[in-house]
Design a protein around this motif. Structure first.
Motif, PDB file in Angstrom:
ATOM      1  N   GLY A  33      70.918  39.094  10.817  1.00  0.00           N
ATOM      2  CA  GLY A  33      71.220  39.675   9.522  1.00  0.00           C
ATOM      3  C   GLY A  33      72.707  39.950   9.425  1.00  0.00           C
ATOM      4  N   SER A  34      73.057  40.971   8.651  1.00  0.00           N
ATOM      5  CA  SER A  34      74.448  41.374   8.518  1.00  0.00           C
ATOM      6  C   SER A  34      74.477  42.850   8.156  1.00  0.00           C
ATOM      7  CB  SER A  34      75.162  40.554   7.437  1.00  0.00           C
ATOM      8  OG  SER A  34      74.665  40.892   6.151  1.00  0.00           O
ATOM      9  N   ARG A  35      75.686  43.398   8.071  1.00  0.00           N
ATOM     10  CA  ARG A  35      75.836  44.801   7.693  1.00  0.00           C
ATOM     11  C   ARG A  35      75.182  45.071   6.329  1.00  0.00           C
ATOM     12  NH1 ARG A  35      77.640  49.867   9.948  1.00  0.00           N
ATOM     13  NH2 ARG A  35      78.332  51.153   8.218  1.00  0.00           N
ATOM     14  N   ASP A  36      75.212  44.096   5.449  1.00  0.00           N
ATOM     15  CA  ASP A  36      74.677  44.272   4.103  1.00  0.00           C
ATOM     16  C   ASP A  36      73.253  43.756   3.944  1.00  0.00           C
ATOM     17  OD1 ASP A  36      77.147  45.357   3.182  1.00  0.00           O
ATOM     18  OD2 ASP A  36      77.936  43.322   3.009  1.00  0.00           O
ATOM     19  N   VAL A  37      72.870  42.765   4.748  1.00  0.00           N
ATOM     20  CA  VAL A  37      71.530  42.177   4.652  1.00  0.00           C
ATOM     21  C   VAL A  37      70.708  42.675   5.829  1.00  0.00           C
ATOM     22  CG1 VAL A  37      70.198  40.038   4.565  1.00  0.00           C
ATOM     23  CG2 VAL A  37      72.468  40.152   3.495  1.00  0.00           C
ATOM     24  N   LYS A  38      69.763  43.568   5.550  1.00  0.00           N
ATOM     25  CA  LYS A  38      69.031  44.233   6.623  1.00  0.00           C
ATOM     26  C   LYS A  38      67.838  43.422   7.119  1.00  0.00           C
ATOM     27  CE  LYS A  38      71.757  47.669   5.525  1.00  0.00           C
ATOM     28  NZ  LYS A  38      72.991  47.919   6.288  1.00  0.00           N
ATOM     29  N   ASN A  39      67.369  42.469   6.328  1.00  0.00           N
ATOM     30  CA  ASN A  39      66.133  41.759   6.613  1.00  0.00           C
ATOM     31  C   ASN A  39      66.454  40.283   6.817  1.00  0.00           C
ATOM     32  OD1 ASN A  39      63.565  40.584   6.494  1.00  0.00           O
ATOM     33  ND2 ASN A  39      62.832  42.120   5.045  1.00  0.00           N
ATOM     34  N   PHE A  40      66.068  39.702   7.935  1.00  0.00           N
ATOM     35  CA  PHE A  40      66.315  38.277   8.128  1.00  0.00           C
ATOM     36  C   PHE A  40      65.073  37.615   8.710  1.00  0.00           C
ATOM     37  CE2 PHE A  40      67.361  39.951  12.301  1.00  0.00           C
ATOM     38  CZ  PHE A  40      66.910  38.974  13.180  1.00  0.00           C
ATOM     39  N   THR A  41      65.011  36.300   8.586  1.00  0.00           N
ATOM     40  CA  THR A  41      63.871  35.544   9.101  1.00  0.00           C
ATOM     41  C   THR A  41      64.350  34.457  10.051  1.00  0.00           C
ATOM     42  OG1 THR A  41      63.917  34.022   7.214  1.00  0.00           O
ATOM     43  CG2 THR A  41      62.481  35.946   7.043  1.00  0.00           C
TER      44      THR A  41
END
Length: 731
Positions: free
Chosen positions: A515-523
Motif C-alpha cells: 500500500g502507501s501512506r495514503d492507500v491503506k488497503n491493497f491486494t
C-alpha cells in the motif's frame, strides 16, 4: 465549580519561572508575550529531538542552533522509549533526556518540553508504548479512566524527574514551557463530550503538577485557562485565529521547515524566503512572540521507530540536515532574520501597532513606542510582481511575495525574498565500496509452514495485536486441500498491512505488493502452482512502522483481511473463514539477534553467491571507519528493502526498491553516527527482504561546499553530488 476554583488559583500563583542560567526568575505572560525575570521576550526556537541523534552530536547541534539565532530548543518526550514495559524506565544513551536538557542549559538556551505524552511526530504509534494496547477497557486520548491513569502516571514521572534535577526555570533550570497533549483539536470531535471533558482534565492534571512553568496546547482553540493555545503549520501568520483569551500571547509551536517524507514519495522543498516571509508576517500580523521551527534538525529514525512508510531520514531539509551539517541558504537566511528582529524586539513587544494600506496587495504594519522606537514591516502580497510603494515620504521596491523590515521605520535592512547567504551543495564521497564477494557472508531464513507455528486461530488475526511491535513481520500459514478440478489457480490476498509476500508449498509465489501512506488497503493477486491434495500457503505480512495518528488509535487494524484461491476463473476456495491459521512472529535471526557480534555464532553463515540472491537473507561484512570527522553514510542504492545494523545498533529501515513517481528511490544514503563506529572491524549486518546486491554498497563521508548556483536552492537527498575516489566514481 471546583475546576474553575483551582484554575483561578493557578493563574494567581502562576509560574515562578527561572532563566536559562542558575538564578530563579519569575516568568509570567500576558496578551503580548512571555515575561521572564520582568522582561518581555521575543523568542526563536528550534525542534531538535534527542533520540533522533546521539549524545555525541548534541553539543554541536545545539551550538549551531544558538549561532543561528535561536533562544530555545524544543523537544518531545518519547514515552515508548522511556517506558518500554509498565514501570520499567530507560533514560540511557540516546534516551538521556536529562543530559540533553543540561547540554542546552550549558550553552545558555531555554527549553520547551513537549511531554504530550501523545506526540505523533511521525513516530511509531504516536509515541505510545504498545503495551497500552493490552490494558483492559482502554481508549486512548479521551475521558477514559485506564488511559488517564497511565497518561498521568508517565507525565508525573517526567515532571518529577525534571524537578529532581532542578531543570525547571523556577529552580534555576532552562525549561520555560511545557506542553500537554498534541494537536488534539484534530480528533476532539470524534470523542464528542468525552473529548471536551478530556481537554479540561488534561489541562487540570498538567497545571496541578505545579511545574512552575506555563503549559501550552498546540492546535487547541479551546485550551482551558491558564493553558496557552498555540499554532502549528506553515502559514500561522495567515491561519492562526489567535489566542483564545486576550491575556495569552500568540505563539507558533511548529513552523514546518519542510515536511516529513515517505518511502515512494518525493521530498517537500520549502525555501528559505517563504519561511522568512511567514515568520515576519506572524510577528507583524499576530503580534507573535514565539516562533519554533519544526524541525530545526530532524535527524534519523533509528531502528523501527518511524511511523507508517516514513523514511529513516527525518526532515533532512531542515536548517541543520540529517547529519547535523548546516544547510544553506536556509540556516543563514533565517539567522539574518533573527538578528534583525532581535535588534528591534523591545519596540515590537511594547510599541503600539497600526496598519497602513499601501496598495491593493501591499500593507505596512508599524510598531511605534511613545519615545523614538519605531519598526515597520512593508508587505507585498502580490506573488507575481514587484511593487514600488511610498511609505513616510520614502520610496521602497518590494520583490514579489516579500516583506521588508525597517527597524527604524526608515531603512530597509532585511527583505525576506533577498537571500544574501550563499547556497551549499552536499557531497557524498565514497571512501570504500564493499565489492569483494569474500568480504560478505550470508544466512538464509527458512520459510515457516503451518506445522512450524505455535499460535493457531480459526480466523485472520490482527497483525499488531499478535506481534506486539516486537517485529515488523507476521507469518500467516495454513493447509488446505484441493482436487484435480482446480485449474489456473490464482492466490488473492487483501491486506491492511503495508506489504505482503506469498509462498505456496515452500516456493516463492509473489511479493512486494504494498500500500502507501495514503492507500491503506491493497491486494495481491498472483498465479500459483498447487498440488492435488494438501497444500501449504505461507503469507508474510509486513509493517513499515505502526500508525501514529487519528482517533481510536487502539482500534486500528493491520494485516490480512481476505485470502482465497480462485480456480478456473470462477470457483473460489475461501480461506478467510472456516480454516485454521497458524501464526509466527518475525524471523529466527531477529529472535537470536544475530546482528550483534556476540550472537553471530548462533547460526551458520555461508559464502556469498552473486548468481542466486534470495529473499529474506542476512548479509554481514566488516569495514574500517573512514578517517576524519565528516559524517558517515551507507549507500544502499543496490539493495531492496530491509534493516541495517552497525556494531549491533540499528541505523533504521531502508526501502530503496519503492520508487517515487519520478522513478527514483526516496532515500539511498543511511546515516551511521560516528559514535556507532570503531576505528576498524566494524560489523555491518543487513536483513534483506527482496535480494539486492550488497557488493555495490559503499561507505561514504558527507560534506557541504559552497555552490555557485541559485541562492535559493535547497538540495534534496537525491541531488547529492558524488565525488571521484581512487576506486572510481560511484553514483
Amino acid at each position: 465549580m471546583e475546576l474553575k476554583c483551582w484554575v483561578f488559583v493557578g493563574v494567581m500563583l502562576m509560574v515562578i519561572v527561572g532563566s536559562k542560567g542558575s538564578e530563579e526568575e519569575e516568568v509570567t505572560y500576558d496578551g503580548r508575550s512571555l515575561i521572564i525575570g520582568g522582561q518581555r521576550k521575543l523568542l526563536f526556537s528550534g525542534s531538535i529531538h534527542y533520540p533522533r541523534s546521539t549524545p555525541e552530536m548534541w553539543p554541536s547541534l545545539i551550538a549551531k542552533a544558538k549561532d543561528g539565532g535561536l533562544d530555545v530548543i524544543q523537544t518531545y518526550v518519547f514515552w515508548s522509549l522511556h517506558e518500554p514495559q509498565p514501570g520499567q524506565y530507560d533514560f540511557s544513551g540516546r534516551y538521556d533526556l536529562v543530559k540533553f536538557i543540561k547540554e542546552v542549559q550549558t550553552q545558555g538556551l531555554y527549553v520547551c518540553l513537549r511531554i504530550g505524552p501523545y506526540i505523533e511526530s511521525e513516530w511509531s504509534y504516536g509515541g505510545f508504548p504498545f503495551w497500552l494496547h493490552d490494558i483492559p477497557d482502554i481508549s486512548y486520548r479521551t475521558d477514559n479512566e485506564p488511559f488517564k491513569f497511565y497518561m498521568q502516571n508517565f507525565t508525573t514521572k517526567i515532571v518529577n524527574l525534571m524537578k529532581s534535577e532542578g531543570l525547571y526555570a523556577s529552580q534555576g533550570g532552562p525549561i520555560i514551557l511545557s506542553q500537554i497533549e498534541n494537536e488534539y483539536q484534530n480528533v476532539e470531535a470524534a470523542f464528542r463530550d468525552k473529548g471536551r471533558s478530556y481537554v479540561r482534565w488534561a489541562a487540570s492534571m498538567a497545571v496541578g503538577l505545579q511545574t512552575g512553568v506555563p503549559w501550552v496546547m498546540c492546535k487547541q482553540y479551546d485550551a482551558p485557562d491558564p493553558v496557552i493555545n498555540t499554532c502549528n503549520g506553515m502559514k500561522c501568520g495567515e491561519t492562526f485565529a489567535g489566542p483564545n483569551s486576550p491575556n495569552k500571547p500568540a505563539m507558533w509551536t511548529e513552523n514546518w521547515t519542510s515536511f516529513f517524507q515517505v518511502f515512494g514519495g518525493k521530498p517537500y522543498i520549502r525555501h528559505a524566503d517563504e519561511i522568512a516571509f511567514h515568520v515576519s508576517l506572524f510577528i507583524a500580523n499576530n503580534n507573535g512572540c514565539y516562533v519554533n521551527y519544526y524541525m530545526y534538525h530532524g535527524g534519523t529514525n533509528f531502528g523501527r521507530t518511524g511511523t507508517s512508510y516514513v523514511t529513516t531520514s527525518y526532515y533532512d531539509l531542515a536548517p541543520l540536515d540529517e547529519y547535523g551539517l548546516i544547510r544553506q541558504p536556509k540556516w543563514g537566511h533565517l539567522k539574518e532574520l533573527h538578528m534583525v528582529i532581535k535588534a528591534c524586539s523591545k519596540t515590537l513587544l511594547e510599541g503600539k501597532k497600526s496598519i497602513v494600506p499601501l496598495g491593493e496587495l501591499q500593507t505596512a504594519y508599524v510598531f511605534q513606542e511613545p519615545s523614538e522606537g519605531c519598526v515597520a514591516f512593508l508587505i507585498n502580497n502580490d506573488t507575481q510582481h514587484s511593487a514600488n510603494i511610498e511609505f513616510r515620504n520614502n520610496s521602497y521596491q518590494l520583490p514579489p511575495k516579500s516583506i521588508s523590515i525597517l527597524p527604524d521605520c526608515l531603512n530597509a535592512t532585511f527583505n525576506t525574498a533577498k537571500i544574501l547567504t550563499e547556497s551549499g551543495e552536499r557531497n557524498a564521497r565514497p571512501e570504500l565500496v564493499l565489492s569483494s564477494a569474500t568480504r560478505w557472508e550470508v544466512f538464509n531464513e527458512l520459510i515457516p509452514n503451518f506445522s512450524d507455528t505455535s499460535l493457531k486461530a480459526d480466523a485472520l488475526l490482527e497483525h499488531m495485536n499478535v506481534t506486539k511491535d516486537e517485529s515488523d513481520y507476521l507469518w500467516y500459514s495454513l493447509r488446505f486441500e484441493t482436487d484435480s478440478s482446480c485449474s489456473e489457480p490464482v492466490l488473492h490476498v487483501r491486506s491492511l498491512a503495508h506489504i505482503a509476500y506469498a509462498f505456496v508449498n515452500g516456493t516463492y509465489a509473489a511479493g512486494g505488493a504494498h500500500g502507501s501512506r495514503d492507500v491503506k488497503n491493497f491486494t495481491l493477486d498472483t498465479p500459483i502452482k498447487i498440488d492435488t491434495g494438501m497444500n501449504e500457503i505461507s503469507i508474510l505480512s509486513v509493517m513499515a512502522g505502526l500508525p501514529d495518528s487519528g482517533p481510536y488509535l487502539e482500534r486500528k487494524f493491520a494485516g490480512l483481511r481476505e485470502v482465497s484461491v480462485r480456480c478456473n476463473g470462477n470457483d473460489i476456495y475461501d480461506l478467510t473463514a472456516n480454516h485454521t491459521w497458524g501464526y509466527k512472529v518475525g524471523f529466527l535471526g531477529e529472535d537470536l539477534q544475530i546482528y550483534k557480534q556476540e550472537n553471530l555464532g548462533k547460526v551458520v553463515w555461508g559464502g556469498f553467491e552473486l548468481s542466486a540472491p534470495k529473499a529474506f537473507t542476512w548479509y554481514k561484512a566488516t569495514f574500517d571507519a573512514p578517517s576524519g570527522d565528516d559524517p558517515v553514510a551507507l549507500d544502499l542504492s543496490a539493495m531492496g528493502k530491509g534493516e541495517a545494523w552497525i556494531n549491533g545498533q540499528s541505523i533504521g529501515r531502508y526501502w530503496v526498491s519503492l520508487l517515487t513517481p519520478q522513478g527514483k528511490p526516496s532515500q539511498t544514503l543511511y546515516h551511521i553516527p560516528r559514535s556507532f563506529l570503531k576505528a576498524s572491524e566494524n560489523l555491518l549486518v543487513l536483513f534483506e527482504e527482496i535480494g539486492g546486491n550488497p557488493r555495490q554498497i559503499s561507505v561514504n563521508t558527507i560534506s557541504w561546499t559552497t555552490s555557485k548556483s541559485s541562492n535559493n536552492v535547497d538540495y534534496t537527498p537525491n541531488d547529492i553530488k558524488y565525488l571521484m575516489t581512487p576506486e572510481g566514481i560511484h553514483t
